[in-house]
Motif scaffolding. Sequence first.
Motif, PDB file in Angstrom:
ATOM      1  N   TRP A 185      12.979   7.562  -7.437  1.00  0.00           N
ATOM      2  CA  TRP A 185      13.189   7.153  -8.821  1.00  0.00           C
ATOM      3  C   TRP A 185      14.142   5.973  -8.933  1.00  0.00           C
ATOM      4  O   TRP A 185      15.173   6.054  -9.570  1.00  0.00           O
ATOM      5  CB  TRP A 185      13.712   8.323  -9.646  1.00  0.00           C
ATOM      6  N   LYS A 186      13.787   4.874  -8.306  1.00  0.00           N
ATOM      7  CA  LYS A 186      14.646   3.686  -8.407  1.00  0.00           C
ATOM      8  C   LYS A 186      14.148   2.749  -9.468  1.00  0.00           C
ATOM      9  O   LYS A 186      13.078   2.762  -9.924  1.00  0.00           O
ATOM     10  CB  LYS A 186      14.778   2.973  -7.077  1.00  0.00           C
ATOM     11  N   GLY A 200       0.812  -1.215   0.000  1.00  0.00           N
ATOM     12  CA  GLY A 200       0.000   0.000   0.000  1.00  0.00           C
ATOM     13  C   GLY A 200       0.841   1.257   0.000  1.00  0.00           C
ATOM     14  O   GLY A 200       0.535   2.231  -0.690  1.00  0.00           O
ATOM     15  N   TRP A 201       1.922   1.231   0.775  1.00  0.00           N
ATOM     16  CA  TRP A 201       2.827   2.380   0.786  1.00  0.00           C
ATOM     17  C   TRP A 201       3.540   2.541  -0.549  1.00  0.00           C
ATOM     18  O   TRP A 201       3.758   3.659  -1.018  1.00  0.00           O
ATOM     19  CB  TRP A 201       3.864   2.234   1.911  1.00  0.00           C
ATOM     20  N   GLN A 202       3.893   1.435  -1.181  1.00  0.00           N
ATOM     21  CA  GLN A 202       4.541   1.521  -2.491  1.00  0.00           C
ATOM     22  C   GLN A 202       3.608   2.141  -3.525  1.00  0.00           C
ATOM     23  O   GLN A 202       4.027   2.984  -4.314  1.00  0.00           O
ATOM     24  CB  GLN A 202       4.989   0.135  -2.953  1.00  0.00           C
ATOM     25  N   THR A 203       2.348   1.730  -3.541  1.00  0.00           N
ATOM     26  CA  THR A 203       1.410   2.278  -4.520  1.00  0.00           C
ATOM     27  C   THR A 203       1.088   3.739  -4.244  1.00  0.00           C
ATOM     28  O   THR A 203       0.692   4.468  -5.147  1.00  0.00           O
ATOM     29  CB  THR A 203       0.111   1.465  -4.561  1.00  0.00           C
ATOM     30  N   LEU A 204       1.269   4.161  -3.015  1.00  0.00           N
ATOM     31  CA  LEU A 204       1.019   5.559  -2.662  1.00  0.00           C
ATOM     32  C   LEU A 204       1.967   6.499  -3.403  1.00  0.00           C
ATOM     33  O   LEU A 204       1.604   7.626  -3.731  1.00  0.00           O
ATOM     34  CB  LEU A 204       1.185   5.722  -1.146  1.00  0.00           C
ATOM     35  N   PHE A 205       3.184   6.022  -3.696  1.00  0.00           N
ATOM     36  CA  PHE A 205       4.192   6.861  -4.345  1.00  0.00           C
ATOM     37  C   PHE A 205       4.328   6.596  -5.836  1.00  0.00           C
ATOM     38  O   PHE A 205       5.254   7.098  -6.466  1.00  0.00           O
ATOM     39  CB  PHE A 205       5.546   6.651  -3.656  1.00  0.00           C
ATOM     40  N   VAL A 206       3.406   5.839  -6.427  1.00  0.00           N
ATOM     41  CA  VAL A 206       3.473   5.541  -7.853  1.00  0.00           C
ATOM     42  C   VAL A 206       3.154   6.756  -8.728  1.00  0.00           C
ATOM     43  O   VAL A 206       3.853   7.000  -9.712  1.00  0.00           O
ATOM     44  CB  VAL A 206       2.567   4.334  -8.201  1.00  0.00           C
TER      45      VAL A 206
END
Length: 112
Positions: free
Chosen positions: A111-112, A45-51
Amino acid sequence: MKSSTGAHTGTGTWLVQRATAVALAVALPGLTIHFLTALPVDFAGWQTLFVPLWVRVLLLLTMTALALHAWVGMRDIFMDYIQPVGLRLALYLAVIVTLAGCEIVMLMALWK
C-alpha cells in the motif's frame, strides 16, 4: 521451578496453529496459480500483478497467518528447549520483532 506460562494455554495455541495452517493451505495454492498464470517477465508485469485489491488483501492475510503460525511454533520450541528465562524472553523478543518487521514491510510494499 515456576513456569513462565499460564495454565490451559495448549488448546488455544493448538487452535491458532491449526487455523493458520488451514488458511495457508487455502491461500497459497490460489496465489501460486494467480502468479503462474500471469507469468510476468518484466518489472511492469510484476507491478500489475499486485494491482488488484483482492491480491493485496490475500497476500496481507497470508503473511499474517504465516507470522502467527511461525510465532506459535517458535514459542513452543523455546518453551520446550530454552531453560534460562532471560534467554527465552530475549529470543521471544527477537522473533516478535522479526515477524512484526516483516509484516510492516509487506504492508508498506502493498500500500504505497
